[in-house]
Enzyme design. Structure first.
Site, short mmCIF file in Angstrom:
data_model
loop_
_atom_site.label_atom_id
_atom_site.label_comp_id
_atom_site.label_asym_id
_atom_site.label_seq_id
_atom_site.Cartn_x
_atom_site.Cartn_y
_atom_site.Cartn_z
N ARG A 173 -0.55 -0.58 -9.54
CA ARG A 173 0.54 -1.35 -10.14
C ARG A 173 0.14 -2.11 -11.40
O ARG A 173 0.97 -2.77 -12.00
CB ARG A 173 1.16 -2.28 -9.09
CG ARG A 173 2.10 -1.52 -8.17
CD ARG A 173 2.76 -2.39 -7.15
NE ARG A 173 1.80 -2.95 -6.23
CZ ARG A 173 1.31 -2.31 -5.17
NH1 ARG A 173 1.70 -1.09 -4.88
NH2 ARG A 173 0.42 -2.89 -4.38
N THR A 204 -4.16 -1.01 -4.59
CA THR A 204 -3.07 -0.54 -5.45
C THR A 204 -2.53 -1.68 -6.31
O THR A 204 -1.80 -1.43 -7.27
CB THR A 204 -1.90 0.04 -4.62
OG1 THR A 204 -1.50 -0.96 -3.66
CG2 THR A 204 -2.32 1.29 -3.88
N GLU A 238 -1.91 -0.78 7.69
CA GLU A 238 -1.41 0.27 8.58
C GLU A 238 -2.55 1.04 9.24
O GLU A 238 -2.37 1.71 10.24
CB GLU A 238 -0.49 1.23 7.81
CG GLU A 238 0.94 0.75 7.69
CD GLU A 238 1.09 -0.54 6.91
OE1 GLU A 238 0.39 -0.71 5.91
OE2 GLU A 238 1.89 -1.39 7.33
N THR A 267 -3.25 -8.07 4.63
CA THR A 267 -3.86 -7.75 3.34
C THR A 267 -3.08 -8.38 2.18
O THR A 267 -1.86 -8.51 2.23
CB THR A 267 -3.94 -6.23 3.13
OG1 THR A 267 -2.66 -5.67 3.40
CG2 THR A 267 -4.96 -5.62 4.06
N ASN A 304 1.45 -7.85 6.32
CA ASN A 304 1.86 -7.71 7.72
C ASN A 304 0.67 -7.58 8.67
O ASN A 304 -0.47 -7.44 8.25
CB ASN A 304 2.77 -6.48 7.87
CG ASN A 304 2.08 -5.22 7.39
OD1 ASN A 304 2.12 -4.90 6.22
ND2 ASN A 304 1.43 -4.50 8.30
N ASP A 306 6.43 -5.23 10.11
CA ASP A 306 5.93 -4.88 8.78
C ASP A 306 6.50 -5.79 7.71
O ASP A 306 6.66 -5.41 6.56
CB ASP A 306 6.22 -3.39 8.44
CG ASP A 306 5.41 -2.89 7.24
OD1 ASP A 306 4.46 -3.57 6.85
OD2 ASP A 306 5.76 -1.82 6.71
N LYS A 313 10.41 -8.76 1.94
CA LYS A 313 10.83 -7.66 2.80
C LYS A 313 11.75 -8.15 3.90
O LYS A 313 12.68 -7.46 4.30
CB LYS A 313 9.59 -7.05 3.47
CG LYS A 313 8.79 -6.09 2.63
CD LYS A 313 7.74 -5.53 3.58
CE LYS A 313 6.89 -4.46 3.01
NZ LYS A 313 6.07 -3.85 4.09
N ASN A 344 10.86 -5.16 -2.01
CA ASN A 344 9.45 -4.84 -1.83
C ASN A 344 8.69 -5.11 -3.13
O ASN A 344 9.01 -6.04 -3.85
CB ASN A 344 9.34 -3.39 -1.34
CG ASN A 344 8.06 -3.14 -0.57
OD1 ASN A 344 7.00 -3.67 -0.91
ND2 ASN A 344 8.12 -2.33 0.46
CA CA Z 1 2.69 -2.73 5.52
#
Ligand code: CA
Length: 713
Positions: free
Chosen positions: A129, A173, A191, A247, A267, A312, A339, A399
């Site tokens: 990003r 990212t 995840e 994270t 999350n 999440d 979110k 998001n």
């Molecule tokens: Ca996630």
């Protein structure tokens, strides 16, 4: 006049005069309209460019100035940076570009050579990003967890540090930020079961300055600080075996006056709290904002938005700093649209919650109790025993796609999404931690839903829209719906304009005050990234990165006829006349004949597909074009299906091996499902165009009817 003086006088006129990006320049970036020096324009992350040469009166003459095609089809998510006429921006697989911001000439490219087999260890595409600038350097982070310092002038590597253990499933990212000469970098991977943290490195030497963990580790190993001991008392069971999550994968902001660095925490790992921390607890610091001293990494305050996170939900969305009049008082606040579907106003000095209101359709909680700062949850939404539906989905009411603020209209412009998910519990005793796959703790197989669940999902069909939101009155001002399930990041400008790209490739300009569409350009590929604006030689530009990819785009899948799938950078100016090349219409290969498989086999294949393939190759095996569409593969792929899936023969191309979760029998039914989908697609394509148009119309009409009747109750 001496020759020396003459040279001095001429120097500022030269385009390539690149002054170092000092701490002072970064702190004053809001008052530097020509440049876009850090991720969110400046430390407040408002993404507002005061430039007004391009405005509502002349935007119709905005045209393409230049474009640069990248080497990969993975979509781009990055916000470009521009300093003194040079653009710095990462493409897929962390290849960093330096581009002449006037001509589009590529000045240098740096490829950090990320091993492609890492693709089994990151969740959402080979994306990045953004990068950071400081002094004479560009800082970039990689999917395999490195932080790199490059020479801004040449792209030569100055230093590189490994910020994550390579044998674990961390990835990066998010964009680094530089504060007071330190590069701050987080990571992702919840995840897959990791423990979140953020690290600061000396920008000159690359030496580690500090690290702050966001969730506690195994108490037997001792705690890193008092906050970890405190956080551990909010967890139960043996959470460290699952990593815990939390994270810091995207958002940060900084207030130079308070000298506070804000990090947004993600999350839980796995999502299902009943597995992660059986019996509950708040599970600090999941879904929290933490304020840290950027010089030492010391904790100052935190605010947890979703105690005991189980869906999440994250506090990792963009934090935007503003100073407001609140109930008659001047307050320093940060705002965040997450979110979880609430727009939060938080005192950024103390962490006190001032307000939280829904900006999309929300069912997990009814409201926030402002006395305690805690959400009031709706019953049954923790999916213990009874399956249920929850809005918003983990894809988020909002998001990572950046929002923007216009101080002129006073509004925020949010890429919003109304969408829900079904949750079917996996019991703790049935849960198996997988090393290289998503560990969610509930079923995502898309199995037949119960009648009430279907009704709940039909109540709000997925709908993406650009939302103009009044952050003081906490209410919607206007919205612009999108044709597909996502819109891109947003830029607001002094020209009373809001720019946003859409999944269908349209790059749009809206009037900031009313939402009226005033300009559109066909980018010939989906747009997720946020645009920026800059000025060189007295001319204003709007620039944006193009391409599909990333979690939402890949999962939802979009038909990609007439799309140029390559990632691209585009820049626009008034009177720009450049043209994108025509798209070569792809001829799809004939599908192989259907396999001798029973309907039960195909259904079993579909369930496996939903568990292991869907997150990249898309719902119903329709990809978004950023990864191969499994319905349109050359025959050789189907012939070598087992080798690719079980032996990893295409690992170096980014296709992971799955022999840890699939055997020959499951590969067989999976292949049967995919070939079934390829044939269905072929049959669909063979129908006359008018027939398909009628079917689409009838479907849209029925969906609208259902929506209408559901809303009437
Ligand atoms: Ca996630």
């Amino acid at each position: 006049m001496s020759r020396f003086l003459l040279i001095l006088l001429l120097l500022p006129l030269s385009v390539s005069w690149a002054a170092p990006v000092t701490d002072q320049r970064l702190q004053q970036a809001a008052h530097d309209p020509a440049n876009w020096l850090s991720h969110g324009k400046d430390y407040r992350e408002q993404r507002f460019s005061p430039l007004d040469q391009i405005n509502v009166d002349n935007v119709q003459t905005l045209g393409l100035a230049w474009y640069v095609e990248t080497d990969d089809v993975t979509g781009l998510q990055a916000t470009p940076l521009v300093a003194d006429g040079v653009m710095y921006v990462p493409a897929a697989w962390n290849v960093v570009y330096a581009i002449n911001a006037v001509t589009g000439e590529v000045l240098w490219k740096y490829d950090p050579q990320v091993p492609r087999d890492r693709s089994s260890r990151f969740c959402c595409g080979a994306v990045s990003r953004g990068v950071a600038l400081w002094e004479d350097k560009v800082f970039a982070a990689t999917l395999d967890g490195r932080l790199l310092a490059l020479e801004a002038a040449t792209g030569k590597l100055v230093w590189s540090v490994q910020t994550t253990p390579l044998d674990e499933n961390y990835s990066i990212t998010g964009a680094p930020r530089v504060v007071n000469g330190k590069v701050i970098i987080g990571n992702g991977g919840s995840e897959y079961g990791v423990r979140g943290y953020v690290t600061a490195y000396d920008a000159v030497t690359g030496e580690q300055a500090w690290r702050f963990y966001t969730v506690p580790g195994n108490p037997a190993n001792g705690f890193e600080n008092a906050q970890m001991a405190m956080a551990a008392s909010t967890w139960k069971g043996e959470w460290w075996k699952f990593g815990g999550g939390g994270t810091v994968w995207d958002s940060m902001a900084y207030d130079p006056q308070l000298n506070l660095l804000y990090i947004g925490v993600g999350n839980g790992a796995p999502h299902n709290q009943n597995i992660r921390s059986p019996g509950g607890g708040d599970n600090l610091f999941l879904a929290s904002i933490i304020a840290l001293n950027p010089d030492t990494g010391e904790y100052v305050w935190h605010y947890q938005q979703v105690p005991g996170e189980s869906w999440d939900y994250t506090a990792a969305q963009q934090m935007s700093l503003m100073d407001i009049q609140w109930q008659g008082e001047q307050r320093k606040v940060m705002v965040q649209a997450t979110k979880a579907g609430f727009f939060y106003i938080i005192d950024r000095v103390t962490g006190e919650l001032l307000s939280a209101e829904k900006f999309v359709y929300v069912t997990w909680a009814s409201h926030y109790d402002l006395q305690t700062g805690r959400p009031v949850e709706n019953p049954g939404k923790r999916y213990l025993g009874e399956p249920t539906t929850v809005f918003p989905t983990g894809m988020g009411g909002h998001n990572w796609r950046s929002m923007a603020h216009s101080p002129i209209t006073g509004l925020y412009y949010i890429p919003a999404l109304d969408m829900g998910s079904e949750f079917i519990e996996i019991k703790p005793e049935d849960f198996k931690l997988l090393k290289r796959h998503w560990n969610l703790g509930y079923n995502v197989e898309g199995a037949a839903m119960s009648e009430p669940m279907q009704q709940a999902m039909m109540k709000k069909l997925p709908q993406a829209f650009l939302l103009a939101w009044d952050p003081i009155a906490q209410r919607e001002v206007w919205r612009a719906p999108h044709p597909f399930a996502h819109g891109g990041g947003v830029l607001a400008t002094g020209g009373n304009l809001v720019f946003q790209g859409r999944a269908d490739g349209q790059f749009m300009a809206y009037r900031a005050d009313t939402g009226e569409v005033v300009w559109a350009f066909d980018g010939k590929n989906g747009i997720m990234a946020a645009p920026i604006s800059y000025e060189v030689n007295g001319e204003q530009y709007i620039a944006v990165a193009v391409g599909r990819g990333g979690a939402l785009s890949q999962v939802m899948g979009i038909e990609h006829d007439g799309v140029n799938p390559r990632g691209r950078f585009m820049a626009f100016k008034l009177g720009g006349t450049a043209r994108l090349p025509a798209v070569q219409q792809e001829a799809f290969p004939e599908p192989p004949p259907r396999m001798a498989a029973s309907p039960e086999d195909i259904e079993a294949g579909r369930v496996l597909y939903y568990n292991f393939c869907l997150r990249c190759h898309g719902v119903n095996a329709i990809s978004d074009g950023s990864v191969p569409d499994l319905r349109h593969l050359p025959q050789a792929w189907y012939d070598n299906f087992d080798k690719v899936v079980l032996e990893g023969t295409m690992e170096q191309a980014g296709m992971p091996r799955f022999d840890d979760v699939l055997d020959e029998r499951s590969a067989h039914v999976l292949k049967a499902y995919i070939i079934e989908r390829a044939n269905e697609d072929k049959e669909d394509r063979d129908r006359p165009r008018w027939w398909r148009a009628i079917i689409t119309r009838v479907y849209d009409y029925l969906a609208e009817l259902v929506r209408w009747s559901m809303h009437r109750e």
